[in-house]
Design an enzyme around this catalytic site. Structure first.
Site, short mmCIF file in Angstrom:
data_model
loop_
_atom_site.label_atom_id
_atom_site.label_comp_id
_atom_site.label_asym_id
_atom_site.label_seq_id
_atom_site.Cartn_x
_atom_site.Cartn_y
_atom_site.Cartn_z
N VAL A 96 -5.50 44.84 37.17
CA VAL A 96 -4.15 45.10 36.65
C VAL A 96 -3.21 43.93 36.95
CG1 VAL A 96 -2.15 46.61 36.93
CG2 VAL A 96 -4.44 47.59 36.79
N ASP B 269 -2.61 36.86 46.15
CA ASP B 269 -3.76 37.66 46.58
C ASP B 269 -4.16 37.19 47.98
OD1 ASP B 269 -5.87 39.53 44.81
OD2 ASP B 269 -6.66 38.73 46.70
N PHE C 106 -10.29 59.45 21.20
CA PHE C 106 -10.74 60.09 22.46
C PHE C 106 -11.41 61.43 22.24
CE2 PHE C 106 -10.06 57.77 26.37
CZ PHE C 106 -9.61 56.60 25.82
N CYS D 177 -10.83 54.42 36.67
CA CYS D 177 -9.55 55.14 36.52
C CYS D 177 -9.71 56.65 36.40
CB CYS D 177 -8.80 54.60 35.33
SG CYS D 177 -8.53 52.84 35.43
C1 UGA Z 1 -8.16 54.28 30.99
C2 UGA Z 1 -7.03 54.65 30.00
O1 UGA Z 1 -7.57 54.72 28.68
C3 UGA Z 1 -5.91 53.62 30.07
O2 UGA Z 1 -4.85 54.03 29.22
C4 UGA Z 1 -5.41 53.54 31.51
O3 UGA Z 1 -4.37 52.56 31.64
C5 UGA Z 1 -6.57 53.15 32.40
O4 UGA Z 1 -7.61 54.15 32.29
C6 UGA Z 1 -6.08 53.07 33.83
O5 UGA Z 1 -5.68 54.08 34.39
O6 UGA Z 1 -5.96 51.95 34.36
P1 UGA Z 1 -10.26 52.62 30.94
O7 UGA Z 1 -10.72 53.35 32.17
O8 UGA Z 1 -10.27 51.14 30.92
O9 UGA Z 1 -8.75 53.06 30.56
O10 UGA Z 1 -11.22 53.07 29.75
P2 UGA Z 1 -11.20 54.11 28.53
O11 UGA Z 1 -11.34 53.35 27.27
O12 UGA Z 1 -10.09 55.04 28.63
O13 UGA Z 1 -12.58 54.90 28.79
C7 UGA Z 1 -12.79 55.67 29.97
C8 UGA Z 1 -14.10 56.41 29.90
O14 UGA Z 1 -14.06 57.44 28.92
C9 UGA Z 1 -15.30 55.54 29.52
O15 UGA Z 1 -16.38 55.87 30.38
C10 UGA Z 1 -15.62 55.92 28.10
O16 UGA Z 1 -16.99 55.79 27.81
C11 UGA Z 1 -15.19 57.38 28.09
N1 UGA Z 1 -14.79 57.87 26.74
C12 UGA Z 1 -13.68 57.39 26.12
C13 UGA Z 1 -15.53 58.91 26.13
O17 UGA Z 1 -16.54 59.37 26.67
N2 UGA Z 1 -15.11 59.38 24.91
C14 UGA Z 1 -14.01 58.89 24.28
O18 UGA Z 1 -13.69 59.40 23.19
C15 UGA Z 1 -13.28 57.88 24.90
#
Ligand code: UGA
Length: 440
Positions: A11, A30, A252, A263
């Site tokens: 971040v 850092d 999603f 996250c």
């Molecule tokens: C997530 C949020 O999407 C961000 O908005 C947030 O800022 C971030 O966490 C954080 O808190 O820093 P991220 O963890 O990078 O982002 O990834 P995502 O794209 O959200 O995916 C998370 C997980 O959900 C992955 O394992 C992905 O495979 C899974 N996923 C996502 C599904 O299984 N189905 C979906 O439809 C979407």
């Protein structure tokens, strides 16, 4: 604006770089000298599309600096962002010791002469952390130092972090102090996005509530997927149909092996713990977690049911990262699944376009599985193919070639990447999530 970022993790580094990109003067701090040296050499310690070029460009332009000195950071920044880890504790609550330490370090660097400073929490924290940061800074700072505390949650996704930061859906910050609000508004002036200004507590809560809602959407569609499997319906069509309602939306709602990463798993646990401590047992979120964990177990039982015993079976796994476009393997469902298959004696070969090194380093897989160089060498001789991460490359694999290379015809697609009819046409018995089996 002069900005400092304490902590150059995912971040901190992307946020600092994007602030520099829009013209601010940024100092990233850092406490890890090796990391700072790597960054000064123009290399970045993570895989994030587009980030390395932006770091190089902004360092060359003199807008982005790296240092190990918090003192230098506080001196150089009118606004000091805290972007340090907030890891989970064994009971799911958040370990805030890094935040507390940085708040103290910032406090002792403040002087009455340095003028008004804004201290911004960027890390994901429980509601009321801002209050604690303010108390801490006040306690350790010299008398007469002026500062405000702001909460500014980040909404970036790994793999598209640069774009999420430069073109955000929304900017949220919480401030109880007019001077801090004005400086924050100035920082975000170059960004074209709606800005929501709230109180500190609401901004803190927005972050946990947003991530929990997204996780809830994923678990919801995975639960509906189970009904689809039992009734012969197709989850992809169901997701499309419900997603066409603007109030729901299609995003999603991708059924699969469930969410992982640094996250969602941590934040959902934290939100459950916070709610509990505030006197509200958030049972809905407990269900979200349970559905997510069961998703992998159910998938493994499908593999077991077909292969009968996993002992000595050659299984090819496509994907190690927790999602596409990243080398991050934290809380990766793919890695958990591999460990479970190894525990039953399977011989695993895996391929990931970016996450091989991180899987060796952090996934405890080095020496336990074979790491392949591409999809085709991965599937050679395999009795079953498991797709565990949603890399687009896997969706475009030449299925005829894959079938020729494998020694049996089973595909278990944990991310619904492949067209079931196309798989069956190539002679595969194709299993996925929430869709009828084809080719059996
Ligand atoms: C997530 C949020 O999407 C961000 O908005 C947030 O800022 C971030 O966490 C954080 O808190 O820093 P991220 O963890 O990078 O982002 O990834 P995502 O794209 O959200 O995916 C998370 C997980 O959900 C992955 O394992 C992905 O495979 C899974 N996923 C996502 C599904 O299984 N189905 C979906 O439809 C979407």
């Amino acid at each position: 604006m002069k900005i400092s970022i304490i902590g150059t993790g995912y971040v901190g580094l992307t946020t600092g770089t994007c602030f520099a990109e829009v013209g601010h003067e940024v100092t990233c701090v850092d406490n890890n000298p090796e990391k700072v040296q790597t960054l000064l050499d123009g290399k970045i310690p993570i895989y994030e599309p587009g980030l390395e070029d932006l770091v190089k460009k902004n360092v060359a332009a003199g807008r982005l600096k790296f240092t190990t000195s918090t003192e230098e950071g506080v001196e150089n920044g009118d606004v000091v962002f805290i972007a340090v880890p907030t890891p989970p504790q064994p009971d799911g609550s958040v370990d805030l010791s890094f935040i507390e330490k940085v708040a103290r370090e910032i406090a002792v660097c403040l002087t009455p002469q340095s003028g008004y400073k804004v201290i911004v929490d960027k890390s994901t924290v429980p509601v009321k952390t801002g209050e604690k940061v303010a108390e801490t800074v006040k306690r350790y700072a010299k008398p007469g130092c002026e500062f405000g505390v702001v909460s500014n949650p980040e909404f970036l996704r790994e793999g598209s972090a640069v774009d999420d930061l430069l073109n955000p859906d929304r900017i949220v910050f919480g401030s109880n102090d007019e001077r801090a609000t004005q400086l924050m508004q100035k920082i975000y002036e170059p960004f074209v996005a709606p800005v929501l200004v709230t109180d500190v507590e609401s901004a803190e809560l927005i972050k946990h509530a947003a991530n929990s809602f997204l996780a809830l959407k994923i678990s919801y569609i995975n639960a509906v997927g189970r009904i689809c499997e039992k009734s012969g319906a197709d989850i992809e069509k169901v997701a499309e149909g419900i997603g066409m309602d603007d109030r729901i939306g299609r995003k999603f709602l991708n059924a699969g092996l469930g969410y992982g990463g640094s996250c969602f798993p941590k934040d959902i646990k934290a939100f459950i713990a916070i709610s509990e401590s505030l006197g509200y047992p958030f049972d809905l979120l407990k269900q979200v977690e349970q559905i997510n964990d069961d998703q992998r177990t159910l998938f493994l039982s499908k593999i077991r049911e077909k292969l009968w015993v996993l002992q000595d079976k050659k299984i090819a796994v496509l994907g190690l990262a927790f999602k596409q476009n990243t080398d991050d393997v934290r809380e990766s469902v793919a890695i958990k699944l591999i460990h479970e298959m190894l525990a039953e004696g399977a011989q695993v070969t895996a391929y990931d376009p970016e996450a091989t090194e991180t899987a060796k380093k952090f996934g405890n897989l080095d020496g336990k599985i074979t790491f392949a160089e591409d999809v085709y060498s991965c599937v050679e001789g395999a009795e079953a193919l498991v797709i565990a991460t949603e890399w687009p490359e896997f969706a475009h694999a030449d299925l005829a070639k894959v079938r020729e290379l494998m020694s049996a015809n089973l595909i278990f697609d944990g991310r619904n990447l492949i067209d079931p009819v196309a798989a069956a046409n190539q002679g595969f018995e194709y299993h996925s999530i929430g869709r009828p089996v084809t080719g059996a």
